[in-house]
Motif scaffolding. Structure first.
Motif, short mmCIF file in Angstrom:
data_model
loop_
_atom_site.label_atom_id
_atom_site.label_comp_id
_atom_site.label_asym_id
_atom_site.label_seq_id
_atom_site.Cartn_x
_atom_site.Cartn_y
_atom_site.Cartn_z
N LEU A 178 37.62 42.16 44.03
CA LEU A 178 39.06 42.18 43.72
C LEU A 178 39.75 43.35 44.42
O LEU A 178 40.92 43.24 44.82
CB LEU A 178 39.27 42.27 42.20
CG LEU A 178 38.96 40.99 41.43
CD1 LEU A 178 38.87 41.27 39.93
CD2 LEU A 178 40.01 39.92 41.72
N GLY A 179 39.03 44.45 44.58
CA GLY A 179 39.58 45.59 45.32
C GLY A 179 39.86 45.22 46.77
O GLY A 179 40.90 45.57 47.33
N ASN A 210 37.62 37.13 32.41
CA ASN A 210 38.34 36.87 33.66
C ASN A 210 39.84 37.08 33.58
O ASN A 210 40.51 37.07 34.58
CB ASN A 210 38.10 35.43 34.12
CG ASN A 210 36.65 35.20 34.50
OD1 ASN A 210 35.99 36.12 34.95
ND2 ASN A 210 36.16 34.01 34.33
N LYS A 252 27.45 47.22 37.24
CA LYS A 252 28.83 46.72 37.19
C LYS A 252 29.55 47.02 38.48
O LYS A 252 29.38 48.11 39.04
CB LYS A 252 29.55 47.39 36.03
CG LYS A 252 31.03 47.06 35.94
CD LYS A 252 31.63 47.70 34.71
CE LYS A 252 33.15 47.65 34.72
NZ LYS A 252 33.69 46.28 34.63
N GLY A 253 30.40 46.12 38.91
CA GLY A 253 31.24 46.39 40.07
C GLY A 253 31.26 45.32 41.14
O GLY A 253 32.01 45.42 42.11
N ASP A 265 32.95 33.97 43.62
CA ASP A 265 32.50 34.89 42.57
C ASP A 265 31.40 34.27 41.73
O ASP A 265 31.58 33.19 41.16
CB ASP A 265 33.72 35.26 41.70
CG ASP A 265 33.42 36.37 40.71
OD1 ASP A 265 32.72 37.32 41.09
OD2 ASP A 265 33.89 36.26 39.56
N GLU A 270 36.68 45.41 31.44
CA GLU A 270 35.70 44.32 31.46
C GLU A 270 36.36 42.96 31.68
O GLU A 270 35.68 42.03 32.09
CB GLU A 270 34.93 44.28 30.13
CG GLU A 270 34.12 45.53 29.84
CD GLU A 270 32.97 45.72 30.79
OE1 GLU A 270 32.52 44.73 31.41
OE2 GLU A 270 32.51 46.84 30.93
N THR A 280 32.17 42.01 40.99
CA THR A 280 33.42 41.25 41.01
C THR A 280 34.61 42.17 41.22
O THR A 280 35.53 41.85 41.98
CB THR A 280 33.57 40.45 39.70
OG1 THR A 280 32.48 39.53 39.61
CG2 THR A 280 34.88 39.68 39.65
N THR A 281 34.59 43.33 40.58
CA THR A 281 35.75 44.22 40.72
C THR A 281 35.86 44.77 42.14
O THR A 281 36.98 44.97 42.63
CB THR A 281 35.72 45.36 39.68
OG1 THR A 281 34.43 45.92 39.62
CG2 THR A 281 36.10 44.86 38.31
N GLU A 313 42.58 39.48 35.96
CA GLU A 313 42.86 39.13 37.36
C GLU A 313 43.66 37.83 37.47
O GLU A 313 44.47 37.67 38.38
CB GLU A 313 41.60 39.08 38.22
CG GLU A 313 40.49 38.17 37.76
CD GLU A 313 39.40 38.93 37.00
OE1 GLU A 313 39.74 39.88 36.25
OE2 GLU A 313 38.21 38.57 37.17
#
Ligand code: ATP
Ligand code: MG
Length: 174
Positions: A22-23, A46, A15-16, A105, A173, A18-19, A49
């Motif tokens: 976004l960061g 989704n 995990k991470g 993405d 999530e 996409t996040t 965001e």
């Protein structure tokens, strides 16, 4: 003009992906940079965001354009059509050069499943404005993209709450 815009790939099983993208968007927005995220796969995760984007006005656009990737053969033609449509929108966005940071993405899956050709993606990236940073996320990134990238991070899963039967948490999530 020499290229200063980086091609960044967030890949791997953990995990991470996409996040992290976004960061970066959040960081770039702090400098007043213009950010666009195109989500190629539509999922129930989704929404956070998309809501947050409204708070940044014109500086941040998020477009969720792809299908759901159902893997149901009855819908494969429709998924492919939506994927092509989303990719055409991405190419147009690249050509317009209105953004400092463009996040593509889950783009890797469109290449993996041959909905779009890797060569077409590489060509569009090569032709982008020299200052535009691009982030591509998704598992199983193709060799050509790996080769073209300036920065590649592979997320590795050590533990995930889903493994322990914990349901998806709002804000984490989706
Ligand atoms: P995120 O959007 O949370 O950064 P991601 O972009 O790295 O996740 P995707 O492959 O896009 O991951 O998948 C999104 C969903 O898959 C998320 O709900 C995420 O929590 C889940 N996921 C990611 N890694 C794992 C894992 N190792 N085990 C189970 N589910 C996972
Ligand atoms: Mg993702």
């Amino acid at each position: 003009m020499p290229r200063t815009g980086l091609l960044i790939v967030n890949t791997g099983e953990g995990k991470g992906k996409t996040t992290a993208a976004l960061g970066l968007a959040f960081r770039a927005l702090g400098h007043g940079l213009r950010v666009c995220m195109i989500q190629f796969i539509k999922g129930p995760w989704n929404y956070g965001e998309q809501k947050a984007a409204q708070r940044f006005g014109d500086l941040l656009e998020i477009h969720t354009l792809g299908g759901g990737f159902t893997w149901d053969s009855a819908n494969l033609a429709e998924d492919t059509r939506l994927a092509r449509e989303a990719w055409d929108f991405a190419k147009q966005t690249i050509a317009e050069a209105r953004h400092d940071l463009l996040i593509l993405d889950e783009l890797t899956y469109l290449i993996e499943y041959r909905m779009i050709a890797e060569g077409e993606v590489l060509e569009a990236l090569r032709s982008r404005s020299p200052g535009m940073h691009v982030v591509i996320t998704g598992r199983n990134v193709s060799q050509g993209l790996l080769h073209a990238a300036d920065l590649v991070t592979e997320m590795q899963s050590v533990k995930h709450p889903f493994d322990f039967g914990v349901k998806a948490q709002r804000g984490i999530e989706y």
